[in-house]
Write a protein that holds these residues in place. Structure first.
Motif, PDB file in Angstrom:
ATOM      1  N   ASN A   1       0.832  -1.207   0.000  1.00 17.71           N
ATOM      2  CA  ASN A   1       0.000   0.000   0.000  1.00 17.71           C
ATOM      3  C   ASN A   1       0.866   1.256   0.000  1.00 17.71           C
ATOM      4  OD1 ASN A   1      -2.354  -1.481  -0.011  1.00 17.71           O
ATOM      5  ND2 ASN A   1      -2.605  -1.421   2.211  1.00 17.71           N
ATOM      6  N   LEU A   2       1.990   1.194   0.713  1.00 14.37           N
ATOM      7  CA  LEU A   2       2.917   2.325   0.754  1.00 14.37           C
ATOM      8  C   LEU A   2       3.493   2.603  -0.637  1.00 14.37           C
ATOM      9  CD1 LEU A   2       4.169   4.290   2.809  1.00 14.37           C
ATOM     10  CD2 LEU A   2       6.097   2.726   2.984  1.00 14.37           C
ATOM     11  N   VAL A   3       3.857   1.542  -1.349  1.00 17.47           N
ATOM     12  CA  VAL A   3       4.397   1.693  -2.708  1.00 17.47           C
ATOM     13  C   VAL A   3       3.349   2.341  -3.619  1.00 17.47           C
ATOM     14  CG1 VAL A   3       5.130   0.407  -4.769  1.00 17.47           C
ATOM     15  CG2 VAL A   3       6.087  -0.181  -2.540  1.00 17.47           C
ATOM     16  N   LEU A   4       2.108   1.863  -3.544  1.00 15.43           N
ATOM     17  CA  LEU A   4       1.038   2.415  -4.392  1.00 15.43           C
ATOM     18  C   LEU A   4       0.727   3.869  -4.041  1.00 15.43           C
ATOM     19  CD1 LEU A   4      -1.372  -0.661  -4.534  1.00 15.43           C
ATOM     20  CD2 LEU A   4       0.083   0.197  -6.364  1.00 15.43           C
ATOM     21  N   ASP A   5       0.673   4.180  -2.750  1.00 11.43           N
ATOM     22  CA  ASP A   5       0.411   5.561  -2.321  1.00 11.43           C
ATOM     23  C   ASP A   5       1.532   6.494  -2.754  1.00 11.43           C
ATOM     24  OD1 ASP A   5      -1.985   4.796  -1.192  1.00 11.43           O
ATOM     25  OD2 ASP A   5      -1.206   4.722   0.875  1.00 11.43           O
ATOM     26  N   ASP A   6       2.767   6.011  -2.625  1.00 10.76           N
ATOM     27  CA  ASP A   6       3.924   6.807  -3.018  1.00 10.76           C
ATOM     28  C   ASP A   6       3.885   7.090  -4.526  1.00 10.76           C
ATOM     29  OD1 ASP A   6       6.382   8.146  -2.483  1.00 10.76           O
ATOM     30  OD2 ASP A   6       7.451   6.437  -3.380  1.00 10.76           O
ATOM     31  N   ALA A   7       3.541   6.054  -5.312  1.00  5.82           N
ATOM     32  CA  ALA A   7       3.451   6.245  -6.764  1.00  5.82           C
ATOM     33  C   ALA A   7       2.369   7.264  -7.098  1.00  5.82           C
ATOM     34  CB  ALA A   7       3.163   4.903  -7.445  1.00  5.82           C
ATOM     35  N   ARG A   8       1.219   7.172  -6.433  1.00  8.22           N
ATOM     36  CA  ARG A   8       0.112   8.102  -6.686  1.00  8.22           C
ATOM     37  C   ARG A   8       0.530   9.539  -6.324  1.00  8.22           C
ATOM     38  NH1 ARG A   8      -3.317   5.649  -3.850  1.00  8.22           N
ATOM     39  NH2 ARG A   8      -4.167   4.378  -5.504  1.00  8.22           N
ATOM     40  N   ASP A   9       1.173   9.711  -5.177  1.00  4.66           N
ATOM     41  CA  ASP A   9       1.606  11.052  -4.753  1.00  4.66           C
ATOM     42  C   ASP A   9       2.621  11.636  -5.722  1.00  4.66           C
ATOM     43  OD1 ASP A   9      -0.029  10.845  -2.557  1.00  4.66           O
ATOM     44  OD2 ASP A   9       1.595  10.357  -1.143  1.00  4.66           O
ATOM     45  N   THR A  10       3.562  10.811  -6.168  1.00  8.68           N
ATOM     46  CA  THR A  10       4.595  11.297  -7.083  1.00  8.68           C
ATOM     47  C   THR A  10       3.986  11.648  -8.441  1.00  8.68           C
ATOM     48  OG1 THR A  10       6.064   9.757  -5.938  1.00  8.68           O
ATOM     49  CG2 THR A  10       6.951  10.846  -7.853  1.00  8.68           C
ATOM     50  N   MET A  11       3.018  10.851  -8.887  1.00 10.56           N
ATOM     51  CA  MET A  11       2.346  11.164 -10.153  1.00 10.56           C
ATOM     52  C   MET A  11       1.540  12.460 -10.032  1.00 10.56           C
ATOM     53  SD  MET A  11       1.112   7.499 -11.633  1.00 10.56           S
ATOM     54  CE  MET A  11       2.287   6.175 -11.953  1.00 10.56           C
ATOM     55  N   ASP A  12       0.939  12.698  -8.864  1.00  7.77           N
ATOM     56  CA  ASP A  12       0.244  13.969  -8.633  1.00  7.77           C
ATOM     57  C   ASP A  12       1.212  15.140  -8.763  1.00  7.77           C
ATOM     58  OD1 ASP A  12      -2.342  13.021  -8.228  1.00  7.77           O
ATOM     59  OD2 ASP A  12      -2.072  12.784  -6.057  1.00  7.77           O
ATOM     60  N   LYS A  13       2.420  14.967  -8.226  1.00  6.92           N
ATOM     61  CA  LYS A  13       3.432  16.028  -8.315  1.00  6.92           C
ATOM     62  C   LYS A  13       3.860  16.244  -9.757  1.00  6.92           C
ATOM     63  CE  LYS A  13       5.156  15.351  -3.648  1.00  6.92           C
ATOM     64  NZ  LYS A  13       6.191  14.767  -2.824  1.00  6.92           N
ATOM     65  N   ALA A  14       3.961  15.171 -10.538  1.00  9.00           N
ATOM     66  CA  ALA A  14       4.329  15.295 -11.950  1.00  9.00           C
ATOM     67  C   ALA A  14       3.256  16.086 -12.707  1.00  9.00           C
ATOM     68  CB  ALA A  14       4.519  13.913 -12.574  1.00  9.00           C
ATOM     69  N   ILE A  15       1.981  15.819 -12.408  1.00  9.49           N
ATOM     70  CA  ILE A  15       0.886  16.553 -13.057  1.00  9.49           C
ATOM     71  C   ILE A  15       0.918  18.022 -12.627  1.00  9.49           C
ATOM     72  CG2 ILE A  15      -1.628  16.793 -13.202  1.00  9.49           C
ATOM     73  CD1 ILE A  15      -0.562  14.446 -14.819  1.00  9.49           C
ATOM     74  N   ALA A  16       1.180  18.283 -11.355  1.00  2.52           N
ATOM     75  CA  ALA A  16       1.259  19.667 -10.867  1.00  2.52           C
ATOM     76  C   ALA A  16       2.393  20.411 -11.567  1.00  2.52           C
ATOM     77  CB  ALA A  16       1.452  19.685  -9.355  1.00  2.52           C
ATOM     78  N   HIS A  17       3.516  19.728 -11.769  1.00  2.00           N
ATOM     79  CA  HIS A  17       4.647  20.346 -12.465  1.00  2.00           C
ATOM     80  C   HIS A  17       4.267  20.656 -13.919  1.00  2.00           C
ATOM     81  CE1 HIS A  17       8.747  21.275 -13.577  1.00  2.00           C
ATOM     82  NE2 HIS A  17       8.630  20.433 -14.597  1.00  2.00           N
ATOM     83  N   LEU A  18       3.581  19.719 -14.559  1.00  2.00           N
ATOM     84  CA  LEU A  18       3.140  19.941 -15.933  1.00  2.00           C
ATOM     85  C   LEU A  18       2.222  21.160 -16.007  1.00  2.00           C
ATOM     86  CD1 LEU A  18       2.807  18.972 -18.927  1.00  2.00           C
ATOM     87  CD2 LEU A  18       0.816  17.720 -18.122  1.00  2.00           C
ATOM     88  N   GLU A  19       1.283  21.267 -15.077  1.00  2.00           N
ATOM     89  CA  GLU A  19       0.363  22.413 -15.063  1.00  2.00           C
ATOM     90  C   GLU A  19       1.132  23.720 -14.920  1.00  2.00           C
ATOM     91  OE1 GLU A  19      -2.189  21.389 -11.817  1.00  2.00           O
ATOM     92  OE2 GLU A  19      -3.482  20.134 -13.047  1.00  2.00           O
TER      93      GLU A  19
END
Length: 187
Positions: free
Chosen positions: A6-24
Motif C-alpha cells: 500500500n505504501l508503494v502504491l500511495d507513493d506512486a500516486r503522490d509522485t504522479m500527482d506532483k508530476a501533473i502539478a509540475h506539468l500544469e
C-alpha cells in the motif's frame, strides 16, 4: 507485506500527482495570446545582490487582455527588471515609462501558435515520461517485495493497479495538453 505494498502504491500516486502539478505549472508559463502574470514566473532579478523573483520586488497585474503592468516597489528596480525580462527570452519587449513597465503581448501569428503547440506537446511528453518512470520504480519496488515473500498473485495484482494508475495519469496529461492546445489555437 500488505502495508508495504500500500505504501508503494500511495507513493506512486503522490509522485504522479506532483508530476501533473509540475506539468500544469509549465503549461501556464506558455503564453496563449492572453495576458497572464504567470508568464513572468521563474524570472529572477538582481535585488541587492540576491536573485529574487519579479513578483517579490514588484506588483504584476493585468491591465487588459494583451497588457501586463509591472510596478516595482522601489524605483531603482525598473532597470534590473527590464533587463531580466529581456534576458529571459520570453519574446516580450518591456516598455519603461519611468514609473511602471508595460508588457504588450502581440497577437499570435499562425506560425507562432504552431510553435507553442509543439512546446506544449513537448511538455506533455516530459510529463508522460515522468509518469512512466514512476511506474517503473513502483514495479521494481513490488518485485523487491515479491522477493521478500510477497505472493506472486498479489504482486501481479499490484502491478496491474500501478498500470491502471499510470494509464489514468497519462490520460490526465493528454487532457491538460489538449486544453492548452485549444487555448493557443483559439483566435
Amino acid at each position: 507485506m500488505q502495508d508495504d505494498l500500500n505504501l508503494v502504491l500511495d507513493d506512486a500516486r503522490d509522485t504522479m500527482d506532483k508530476a501533473i502539478a509540475h506539468l500544469e505549472t509549465e503549461l501556464t508559463k506558455i503564453r496563449a495570446g492572453k495576458a497572464n502574470p504567470q508568464i513572468l514566473d521563474g524570472i529572477t532579478v538582481d535585488y541587492y545582490g540576491a536573485p529574487t523573483l519579479i513578483g517579490q520586488v514588484a506588483n504584476v497585474s493585468v491591465a487588459d487582455a494583451r497588457t501586463l503592468t509591472i510596478q516595482p516597489w522601489e524605483k531603482n528596480m525598473l532597470q534590473p527588471i527590464e533587463r531580466a525580462i529581456i534576458a529571459s527570452n520570453i519574446g516580450l519587449n518591456p516598455q519603461n515609462d519611468g514609473l511602471i513597465i508595460r508588457l504588450f503581448l502581440p497577437p499570435l501569428t499562425e506560425e507562432r501558435r504552431k510553435e507553442l503547440v509543439k512546446r506544449v506537446n513537448a511538455e506533455g511528453e516530459h510529463g508522460k515520461v515522468a509518469v512512466r518512470n514512476i511506474r517503473r520504480d513502483a514495479i521494481e519496488s513490488i518485485k523487491k517485495l515479491q522477493k521478500d515473500g510477497l505472493s506472486e498473485d498479489i504482486a501481479k495484482g499490484a502491478e496491474g493497479d500501478v498500470q491502471q494508475l499510470t494509464d489514468k495519469y497519462i490520460a490526465l496529461v493528454d487532457k491538460h495538453c489538449a486544453a492548452k492546445d485549444k487555448e493557443i489555437m483559439a483566435i
